[in-house]
Motif scaffolding. Structure first.
Motif, mmCIF file in Angstrom:
data_model
loop_
_atom_site.group_PDB
_atom_site.id
_atom_site.type_symbol
_atom_site.label_atom_id
_atom_site.label_comp_id
_atom_site.label_asym_id
_atom_site.label_seq_id
_atom_site.Cartn_x
_atom_site.Cartn_y
_atom_site.Cartn_z
ATOM 1 N N ASP A 1 71.599 45.917 61.403
ATOM 2 C CA ASP A 1 70.923 46.675 60.202
ATOM 3 C C ASP A 1 70.688 48.056 60.443
ATOM 4 O OD1 ASP A 1 71.229 44.122 58.887
ATOM 5 O OD2 ASP A 1 68.995 43.576 59.370
ATOM 6 N N GLY A 2 70.755 48.810 61.536
ATOM 7 C CA GLY A 2 70.728 50.073 61.846
ATOM 8 C C GLY A 2 69.017 50.359 62.206
ATOM 9 N N ILE A 3 68.311 49.460 62.571
ATOM 10 C CA ILE A 3 66.985 49.744 62.882
ATOM 11 C C ILE A 3 66.818 49.842 64.417
ATOM 12 C CG2 ILE A 3 64.695 48.394 62.974
ATOM 13 C CD1 ILE A 3 65.941 46.716 60.571
ATOM 14 N N PRO A 4 66.037 51.034 64.731
ATOM 15 C CA PRO A 4 66.005 51.199 66.098
ATOM 16 C C PRO A 4 64.925 50.337 66.756
ATOM 17 C CG PRO A 4 65.621 53.138 64.655
ATOM 18 C CD PRO A 4 65.659 52.109 63.676
ATOM 19 N N PHE A 5 65.028 50.058 68.074
ATOM 20 C CA PHE A 5 64.291 49.054 68.665
ATOM 21 C C PHE A 5 63.013 49.626 69.042
ATOM 22 C CE2 PHE A 5 62.814 46.554 72.003
ATOM 23 C CZ PHE A 5 63.256 44.910 71.724
ATOM 24 N N THR A 6 62.989 51.145 69.181
ATOM 25 C CA THR A 6 61.638 51.560 69.533
ATOM 26 C C THR A 6 61.983 53.051 69.344
ATOM 27 O OG1 THR A 6 59.980 51.795 71.128
ATOM 28 C CG2 THR A 6 62.144 51.980 72.265
ATOM 29 N N SER A 7 60.839 53.788 69.516
ATOM 30 C CA SER A 7 60.926 55.292 69.112
ATOM 31 C C SER A 7 60.207 56.042 70.308
ATOM 32 C CB SER A 7 60.152 55.563 67.701
ATOM 33 O OG SER A 7 60.089 56.707 67.519
ATOM 34 N N PHE A 8 60.649 57.085 70.654
ATOM 35 C CA PHE A 8 60.239 58.132 71.483
ATOM 36 C C PHE A 8 59.876 59.386 71.043
ATOM 37 C CE2 PHE A 8 63.325 55.611 74.498
ATOM 38 C CZ PHE A 8 62.309 54.648 74.898
ATOM 39 N N GLY A 9 58.834 60.174 71.375
ATOM 40 C CA GLY A 9 58.295 61.458 70.722
ATOM 41 C C GLY A 9 58.861 62.503 71.477
#
Length: 128
Positions: free
Chosen positions: A73-81
């Protein structure tokens, strides 16, 4: 209460360690053998005593299904700043990282999404 550890499910812990340290620039914090797997964490070099990212094996069938659904679905597992998304995007592209979304501004945040080579999409984000 504070967050001390968060996880990202990975297909191969050694491959993940190599990618998250050699490419992304995190530092290995803990590497404790646990049978066929390891308690393997990395931290930001800017905050080595901060939140640890557990490179958790995706051995449980639910984890594999969850990861696959997110990725499809193109959804990131997590995010880094990051502080300079253009520079970070360029640095990672030069290292061979494959992006599924280039830096794109959404209101007050700019994001980009890449494949971590371990079964996940990961987002980097810059505020402002």
């Amino acid at each position: 209460m504070r967050i001390v550890v968060t996880s990202v499910y990975v297909d191969d812990q050694q491959q993940a360690l190599d990618f998250y340290t050699d490419v992304l620039g995190f530092q290995k914090k803990l590497d404790i053998p646990l049978g066929e797997h390891r308690w393997l964490t990395v931290t930001s070099p800017d905050d080595p005593d901060g939140v640890e990212l557990l490179l958790e094996p995706s051995a449980h069938p639910a984890a594999a299904t969850f990861k696959q659904a997110l990725k499809e679905d193109g959804i990131p597992f997590t995010s880094f700043g990051v502080t300079d998304i253009a520079a970070e995007h360029s640095r990672l592209v030069d290292l061979g990282v494959k992006f599924t979304q280039p830096p794109t501004k959404f209101g007050e945040v700019t994001i980009a999404v890449f494949d971590d080579t371990c079964g996940n999409l990961i987002q980097i984000a810059q505020q402002g």
